[in-house]
Design a protein around this motif. Structure first.
Motif, PDB file in Angstrom:
ATOM      1  N   TYR A 115       0.814  -1.219   0.000  1.00 58.53           N
ATOM      2  CA  TYR A 115       0.000   0.000   0.000  1.00 58.53           C
ATOM      3  C   TYR A 115       0.845   1.266   0.000  1.00 58.53           C
ATOM      4  CZ  TYR A 115      -3.563  -3.382   1.322  1.00 58.53           C
ATOM      5  OH  TYR A 115      -4.407  -4.466   1.352  1.00 58.53           O
ATOM      6  N   HIS A 128      -4.275  -8.362  -2.788  1.00 56.89           N
ATOM      7  CA  HIS A 128      -4.582  -7.075  -2.145  1.00 56.89           C
ATOM      8  C   HIS A 128      -5.608  -6.339  -3.013  1.00 56.89           C
ATOM      9  CE1 HIS A 128      -1.110  -7.795   0.473  1.00 56.89           C
ATOM     10  NE2 HIS A 128      -0.420  -8.080  -0.614  1.00 56.89           N
ATOM     11  N   LYS A 129      -6.844  -6.652  -2.810  1.00 58.43           N
ATOM     12  CA  LYS A 129      -7.909  -6.099  -3.649  1.00 58.43           C
ATOM     13  C   LYS A 129      -8.165  -4.625  -3.386  1.00 58.43           C
ATOM     14  CE  LYS A 129     -10.222 -10.550  -4.111  1.00 58.43           C
ATOM     15  NZ  LYS A 129     -11.484 -11.329  -3.939  1.00 58.43           N
ATOM     16  N   ASP A 130      -7.714  -4.117  -2.247  1.00 60.09           N
ATOM     17  CA  ASP A 130      -7.953  -2.714  -1.909  1.00 60.09           C
ATOM     18  C   ASP A 130      -6.700  -1.859  -2.072  1.00 60.09           C
ATOM     19  OD1 ASP A 130      -6.658  -4.039   0.083  1.00 60.09           O
ATOM     20  OD2 ASP A 130      -7.710  -3.018   1.734  1.00 60.09           O
ATOM     21  N   SER A 131      -5.714  -2.323  -2.834  1.00 59.38           N
ATOM     22  CA  SER A 131      -4.493  -1.556  -3.053  1.00 59.38           C
ATOM     23  C   SER A 131      -4.726  -0.580  -4.212  1.00 59.38           C
ATOM     24  CB  SER A 131      -3.326  -2.506  -3.364  1.00 59.38           C
ATOM     25  OG  SER A 131      -2.167  -1.760  -3.656  1.00 59.38           O
ATOM     26  N   LEU A 144     -12.462   4.141  -3.455  1.00 64.77           N
ATOM     27  CA  LEU A 144     -11.649   4.134  -2.238  1.00 64.77           C
ATOM     28  C   LEU A 144     -11.074   5.515  -1.933  1.00 64.77           C
ATOM     29  CD1 LEU A 144      -9.757   0.747  -2.771  1.00 64.77           C
ATOM     30  CD2 LEU A 144     -11.714   1.194  -1.270  1.00 64.77           C
TER      31      LEU A 144
END
Length: 830
Positions: free
Chosen positions: A627, A660-663, A693
């Protein structure tokens, strides 16, 4: 041994009749001494038959005449008739001894000794023969049997105790000497040896008690040697008060006007110094200056070492100078010079310590610690060149070193010397010399460490045949063809278990080798015999710098080496060291320090021409920090350096998107890759996921707007106008977030020009020209070389030239050539 037995053979004729008489009376000589015995009266069955007596007599005559071959069959017949008669075996032993058949002589004498276990002379003879053969297990057995036959023989007990001491079995030796003192309490030698053996096995209190009991029981017979030993044991037990009391007792028992011997005076000085009473130091120094102590050099040196250990450097210096004033050998003088230099060094008088270290190294040139200390002193005095010459002699460069030799490594190849010299080169800026000196041993050491790590990862360690054979040798004392095989070998139970396992392993290896040989021959293949260590793994060499990974100072040296290699543009060698360091286990190098090396490796890899080196580091950094925007920026910079499509990048990016689907950085980079491949719908999906996001991110709004506009210009989309409006909505949001900056105005104008709305595009281009943007520092790329002609000129952040060029195209296309010419002349010409 051969000469003594030949001499015995020559004397055999002179003493023939005496030996015959002795052997004829061998079985009955003890019965003649004791006429009256207890127990049941011997029966007729114990008497010799006339036939056996005749055969023994005939054999004795043949032996006396030297007819050994005629005597042997007669004795064998006698053995068959009377197998429990020791006379036959004894004569056979004498015959084979005369024939120099030592093995049979020992076997028959051993049988005779077991048939007459009370005969000490036979056991003593067996003891001497066993010593000649070097069979110490048999010696120990025979000594025990002889002591059982004659318990009062003090010499046998001393011999057994001495044997235990030589074999390193100090506990058994101490117990044996203690048994002697129990039988003969006044034997001072046994007590002294018992005390020493108890000290060797760590039982100081017991050894002290033995000597104290002797002094209390026999005060008149206790000499100074006993007191000296007891005092030394008290000192080793840190019982300095008891030692001083004992010294005072010796002084009071002697005449009042007679001074103490020097060794007791020295021990008193040591004890009082340990107890904190340094008043004795001056008295001892005065007595020492007036007397002679050439025979007690070690004692005086021990006193001085005690003062040095207790940080009384002044007293220690005085004693060392007194000793130096006397005549001793060169080695002792060199050692004293080292100690004097250490005293001056501890007192802070470093300049005075340097000459003494030089004098010591003149005799002890292989003393590494003294050489390192002297070099440090020279550096503190600003004499770096002298320190370099001290650590790198020119006359040793052509000396060839035998790696297989067991001799110690020369001092100029020592790890400490190389480390110290490398630090001096580094501090003086001699980078080439620094790298040439330390890089080869560092590389080899790290290679050995990696080999060791791989070897430890194996499930089972196999021993070589040579090691197995060495262990099996322990069982060779148990001779199968020896009639006497009941003695205990000189080994512990664990060692015997290892030897038996090694024997079975060797048998399995031999059987496996025979199977391989048979299979190879049956298949018609050539069979090559393996060497003794053919089945053993390759031996790992010793690292040239074994302490390289043990302390932080050496870790810093490794880091300095990598930085120096990078500064010299030796990137491949620097990356080789960094790769080896980062693969080390965590017990060798902590994770934090590994990250430092990885960061340096990434910077070095970015500077190389081949981006594949940099990709590994950038990928590793992203995996650890999925991240972190800076990590993804470095990764993306590396990816952009590949001219063609890089397959590993797409696989890795897909993996990171799945894990890491939310990166957000991974989403943006994936969208950019889709845009470069004209996959605008997939790019818009990635950008919109990132927008959910981080909706207030200007870059994401710009990417979404451009992706939607590019999608609207496609052929398959039906609601193109709606898509264009949505794209401009995101672009206006981007413009708002950037506070109408020049770059944002230019991007909006470029989007209008792209879709054909030239009127709005011209309006925003004019706004760009109306804004004056100042220069901002550009992030320096790792592969940017100083002095590169591509370095931007002042004003590189201003977009006037780009906006004017695009505006002149709009004017030119609309027919306004004069406006187009004026714009180019004003903004696009120097």
């Amino acid at each position: 041994m051969g000469k003594s037995r030949n001499l015995k053979k020559m004397k055999c004729w002179v003493l023939a009749m005496e030996e015959i008489e002795e052997m004829m009376n061998f079985g009955s000589r003890k019965r003649a001494k004791n006429a009256k015995k207890r127990g049941r009266k011997k029966g007729i069955r114990n008497k010799l038959s006339p036939e056996v007596s005749t055969k023994i007599g005939d054999a004795t005559l043949h032996y006396a005449a030297g007819n050994y071959k005629e005597a042997i069959p007669i004795l064998e017949e006698a053995v068959q008739l009377a197998p429990n008669l020791q006379d036959s075996y004894y004569i056979l032993g004498l015959i084979y001894d005369a024939m120099q058949d030592w093995k049979r002589a020992l076997n028959f004498t051993m049988i005779a000794a077991h048939l007459s276990p009370k005969d000490v002379s036979l056991w003593k003879k067996l003891i001497s023969w066993s010593i000649e053969q070097g069979n110490f297990g048999q010696v120990r057995y025979c000594l025990t049997k002889a002591i059982t036959a004659d318990p009062k023989d003090i010499g046998l007990r001393f011999d057994r105790a001495l044997l235990y001491a030589e074999l390193g079995e100090y506990q058994k030796a101490a117990d044996s000497y203690d048994q002697i003192t129990g039988i003969y309490p006044a034997n001072v030698e046994a007590r002294k040896m018992a005390a020493k053996m108890y000290h060797m096995c760590g039982q100081l209190e017991k050894g002290i008690g033995i000597l104290e009991n002797y002094i209390n029981d026999y005060p008149a017979e206790a000499d100074t040697r006993v007191f000296d030993l007891l005092i030394s044991l008290h000192m080793k037990n840190n019982s300095y008060n008891n030692a001083v009391k004992l010294i005072e007792k010796v002084k009071s028992s002697s005449s009042s006007d007679k001074k103490l011997p020097l060794f007791l005076d020295a021990r008193k000085a040591i004890c009082l110094a340990r107890l904190g009473n340094m008043e004795i130091a001056e008295d001892f120094l005065q007595d020492l200056q007036m007397g002679s102590f050439e025979d007690h050099y070690e004692l005086v040196n021990e006193v001085a070492d005690t003062f040095l250990d207790l940080c009384h450097y002044g007293y220690a210096l005085k004693l060392y100078f007194i000793i130096l004033g006397r005549t001793f050998d060169n080695t002792k003088q060199a050692t004293l010079h080292l100690k004097v230099g250490q005293c001056y060094l501890s007192l802070g008088e470093r300049s005075k310590a340097i000459p003494f270290y030089y004098n010591a190294l003149a005799k002890l040139e292989d003393d590494i610690d003294a050489r390192i200390t002297l070099s440090s002193l020279l550096i503190e005095e600003g004499r770096e060149d002298e320190a370099i010459s001290l650590l790198s002699p020119t006359n040793c460069s052509n000396v060839t070193i035998d790696v297989s030799s067991t001799l110690p490594v020369p001092w100029w190849l020592s790890e400490k010397v190389k480390m110290q010299l490398a630090k001096i080169y580094r501090s003086k800026g001699m980078l080439e010399d620094f790298v040439d000196l330390i890089f080869p041993p560092v590389k080899k050491t790290l290679h050995v460490e990696s080999m060791t790590r791989r070897r430890k990862a194996r499930k089972k360690k196999r021993l070589s045949k040579s090691i197995l054979s060495e262990r099996v040798k322990l069982l060779e004392n148990q001779q199968e063809d020896n009639v006497f095989g009941g003695f205990k070998p000189v080994a512990t139970s664990s060692e015997l278990a290892k030897a038996n396992r090694a024997k079975r392993s060797l048998e399995r290896l031999i059987a496996l080798r025979e199977e391989k040989k048979a299979a190879a021959l049956s298949a018609g293949m050539d069979w090559e015999c393996e060497d003794s260590d053919g089945d053993a793994p390759n031996m790992i060499p010793d690292p040239p710098l074994p302490g390289l990974l043990k302390d932080d100072e050496n870790h810093q040296l490794l880091l300095d080496l990598c930085k120096t290699l990078a500064s010299l543009h030796r990137y491949a060698e620097a990356l080789e060291i960094i790769n080896c360091v980062t693969r080390l286990p965590s017990d060798k190098l902590s994770i934090d320090k590994k990250e430092v090396f990885q960061s340096l490796g990434a910077k070095i890899a970015y500077a190389t021409a081949d981006p594949k080196h940099a990709y590994d580091y950038a990928r590793s950094t992203v995996e650890k920090h999925p991240y972190n925007i800076s990590a993804w920026n470095s990764y993306y910079e590396v990816i952009l350096r590949f001219q063609n499509r890089f397959g590993k990048h797409f696989k890795f990016l897909h993996k990171m998107r799945v894990i890491h689907k939310d990166s957000v950085p991974a989403m943006v980079i994936n969208g950019n890759q889709c845009t470069m491949q004209s996959m605008h719908q997939a790019a818009a999906e990635e950008y919109l996921l990132a927008y959910k996001l981080q909706p207030e991110n200007p870059l994401i709004n710009l990417c979404v707007g451009t992706a939607l506009i590019n999608l609207a210009l496609g052929l398959r989309l039906q609601n193109k106008h709606q898509c264009v409006v949505q794209g401009f909505a995101f672009l206006y949001n981007y413009l708002r977030l950037c506070n109408n900056s020049q770059e944002a105005l230019y991007n909006v104008a470029r989007a209008y020009q792209h879709v054909g709305l030239v009127t709005l595009a011209a309006l925003y281009y004019e706004k760009v020209l109306a804004v004056q943007e100042k220069d901002y520092p550009i992030r320096k790329l790792p592969n940017r070389v100083p002095g590169d002609p591509r370095t931007p000129k002042p004003g590189y952040c201003n977009l006037h030239m780009e906006a004017a060029f695009n505006l002149h195209l709009i004017y030119k296309k609309s027919g306004s050539l004069d406006l187009s010419r004026d714009i180019l002349k004003k903004y696009c010409t120097p």
